[in-house]
Write a protein that holds these residues in place. Structure first.
Motif, mmCIF file in Angstrom:
data_model
loop_
_atom_site.group_PDB
_atom_site.id
_atom_site.type_symbol
_atom_site.label_atom_id
_atom_site.label_comp_id
_atom_site.label_asym_id
_atom_site.label_seq_id
_atom_site.Cartn_x
_atom_site.Cartn_y
_atom_site.Cartn_z
ATOM 1 N N THR A 144 -39.307 56.815 139.611
ATOM 2 C CA THR A 144 -40.314 56.129 140.638
ATOM 3 C C THR A 144 -40.257 55.085 140.258
ATOM 4 N N LEU B 148 -37.915 55.040 133.483
ATOM 5 C CA LEU B 148 -38.759 55.407 134.257
ATOM 6 C C LEU B 148 -38.108 54.798 135.633
ATOM 7 N N SER C 252 -35.501 57.074 136.611
ATOM 8 C CA SER C 252 -35.698 58.810 137.007
ATOM 9 C C SER C 252 -35.969 58.816 138.701
ATOM 10 N N LEU D 52 -46.240 57.086 138.976
ATOM 11 C CA LEU D 52 -46.670 57.308 137.402
ATOM 12 C C LEU D 52 -47.991 56.437 137.441
ATOM 13 N N GLU E 93 -45.179 63.292 135.043
ATOM 14 C CA GLU E 93 -44.035 63.043 135.656
ATOM 15 C C GLU E 93 -43.647 64.644 136.932
#
Length: 591
Positions: free
Chosen positions: A327, A322, A325, A307, A292
């Motif tokens: 992504t 995820l 965040s 990712l 990341e």
């Protein structure tokens, strides 16, 4: 045509940077609507820049000045006819953009049905900012937005389509664009002086004439090297292809096809984003990485991120975390994950990309409920089935065609090409110590010729150049589906069901049936020995109940007929060798 500024006629018109627009016919457009400009303002939205009107007495053409917003302008662009008579476009910086680039960027895209109004915006990039010089109308769609709108699964050319052209080269990118890939994946490394160039491995030895750690190169060091494709991809390719810089690839294919940028080492994520922003391609790319940390810069810039996680079971966070965040994409290895995991990640809102799928039989095992957002493949045209079945080989192209996939235990080796006496050959060499690690065996799927009709005749010429001993052989293998066939291995994952024809150096023809990973000989015939280096011909005839193998160029006994109907549906051909160097030509399938 009359230009006015603040309502007063002027001989000269300047843009917001003070650049003079020459006294040539100016085409005026706001937000690509073709409507007459009423007012353009500085970015504060209050200070007029200019009032331009097309004079109907002298021109009925629409305008071509565009602003990010009709009443809130960050930059003006305009087009005029230069002294040479060719269209020229300039931005606020005064940089010229050739008409060809304007057209490539989408100038001919249809305009919206309704006129622009105050506050209307040009299309925005994925970072939410207006995109200068790239999109010509409010109806234009950015490459990544177009990919998002496409049906699942999207098909991504891995390393530019590395089964068809040398990986991560400009030639591979051009090939993938010409073949209409949905998207292209490339690998980038940041080198010691901060430059960014395109290569996959941690060392440069495998694909170039350089040596050492990839990250320890410099930009001039990378540029002095060459991709020696003739040494590792196919002998028919040159050894002096350029090692491309990341900037080269963006300049070559940017804004023509979506690009997935795999950032491979520390700092490459930030360096990639810097170059992407410099070339104004925020709306054309996705940044991908195993960590990341290399996604942080892209997230901050509003560029999509992916990712990589082999099994899709994130070790330190949930799918929802995820997503939170920043992504929205997850890359998984189809061999190390499960369909349930793919479906769970998709249900959580992630766009799941599956890698690296090179056989139709492997793709067939994946979920078909749209949970696979994209399939990453070295030959996506073959796997998805858009490369149609051929009834003959294309060895005359002297390079690999769709569906020519090697076996895992042979590494990257897939054979060679040769022109002799006007005949084009494809060959494999497992003589001497070659392929010693796999018992002297190699084979390559000829996927372009499958699946075969249930009743058909297969013909090909062959030359056995070298045989290590009397029973060393060439192979013609038929497998159910295009699964891997490795004669030196055991088990169903290496030996797919089907048939295997062996023609040995001493002339013996053996026919085997493979079931559940076990080979059983179902027929044998002794024929005349093969003279090394001489052209031979083999014919295999499949009927509903029989298989007949004939060496047509010799006297009887020359034909083996076996009654067996175990496998007929969905058969794919493979060419292989055991401890020989053999080449094939003119492979053809007839009813």
């Amino acid at each position: 045509m009359q230009y006015t500024y603040g309502g007063t006629p002027a001989d000269v018109l300047t843009d917001s940077a003070g650049n003079v627009i020459p006294d040539h016919p100016v085409l005026v457009r706001v937000a690509g609507t073709g409507q007459q400009v009423t007012a353009l303002y500085e970015s504060d939205g209050t200070t007029p820049i200019a009032e331009l009107r097309s004079d109907p007495a002298t021109s009925d053409r629409p305008g071509a000045i565009r602003a990010f917003r009709v009443a809130d302008v960050a930059e003006i662009e305009y087009e005029y006819t230069g002294e040479s008579g060719r269209p020229v476009r300039r931005s606020r910086t005064g940089r010229e953009v050739p008409a060809e680039a304007l057209a490539t960027a989408g100038a001919a895209l249809p305009e919206p049905a309704t006129a622009a109004a105050a506050g209307d915006a040009l299309p925005l990039g994925t970072n939410g900012q207006a995109v200068p010089e790239r999109l010509a109308s409010a109806a234009a769609v950015s490459p990544w937005s177009a990919l998002e709108a496409a049906p699942a699964p999207r098909w991504v050319a891995h390393r530019g389509g590395s089964l068809l052209a040398p990986e991560n080269t400009i030639e591979a990118m051009r090939s993938a664009v010409a073949l209409n890939a949905d998207a292209i994946e490339i690998d980038v490394y940041k080198v010691a002086d901060g430059g960014l160039f395109v290569m996959h491995d941690t060392t440069v030895d495998r694909t170039s004439n350089l040596s050492g750690a990839t990250s320890q190169l410099t930009t001039p060091g990378a540029l002095r090297g060459r991709i020696d494709a003739g040494a590792w991809f196919a002998n028919s390719w040159p050894n002096d292809l350029r090692v491309p810089l990341f900037a080269d690839v963006l300049a070559e294919i940017g804004n023509t096809v979506p690009i997935i940028v795999h950032c491979n080492n520390a700092g490459s994520g930030q360096a990639a984003v810097d170059e992407i922003r410099r070339q104004e391609l925020d709306d054309s790319v996705l940044v991908m990485a195993w960590t990341e940390a290399e996604l942080t810069a892209a997230r901050a810039a509003g560029i999509p991120t992916l990712l990589l996680d082999e099994d899709g079971i994130l070790p330190s966070q949930t799918h929802a975390q995820l997503l939170a965040s920043g992504t929205g994409y997850l890359g998984v290895d189809y061999r190390k994950t499960s369909n349930a995991t793919i479906q769970a990640a998709a249900a959580a809102g992630l766009r799941v990309c599956v890698y690296t799928v090179n056989r139709r039989t492997d793709y067939a095992k994946l979920p078909k409920d749209d949970s696979v957002w994209a399939v990453i493949s070295d030959d996506p045209w073959y796997v998805r089935g858009t490369a149609p079945m051929r009834s003959s080989s294309l060895f005359g192209a002297q390079t690999f065609f769709h569906g020519m996939v090697g076996i895992a235990d042979a590494g990257d080796y897939r054979g060679f090409f040769q022109q002799t006496g006007g005949t084009s050959y494809f060959g494999l060499d497992a003589s001497g110590t070659a392929m010693a690690s796999n018992g002297g065996y190699a084979s390559v799927l000829q996927g372009y010729a499958g699946p075969l009709p249930e009743t058909c005749t297969i013909d090909f010429d062959y030359v056995l150049d070298v045989a290590d001993y009397a029973t060393a052989s060439l192979h013609f293998t038929l497998t159910v589906d295009d699964a891997q066939y490795d004669e030196d291995a055991t088990g169903t994952s290496a030996r797919a069901n089907g048939y295997n024809v062996l023609v040995r150096s001493n002339g013996t023809i053996d026919l085997y049936r493979n079931t559940g990973g076990t080979a059983t000989r179902i027929g044998t015939l002794a024929t005349a020995a093969i003279t090394a280096g001489t052209a031979q011909h083999l014919r295999i005839r499949l009927t509903a109940t029989q298989i007949t193998v004939t060496r047509t160029n010799i006297a009887a006994p020359n034909a083996l007929t076996v009654t067996d109907s175990t496998y007929r549906t969905g058969l794919y051909p493979h060419l292989g060798v055991r401890d020989t160097k053999t080449r094939w030509a003119n492979l053809a399938i007839t009813p």
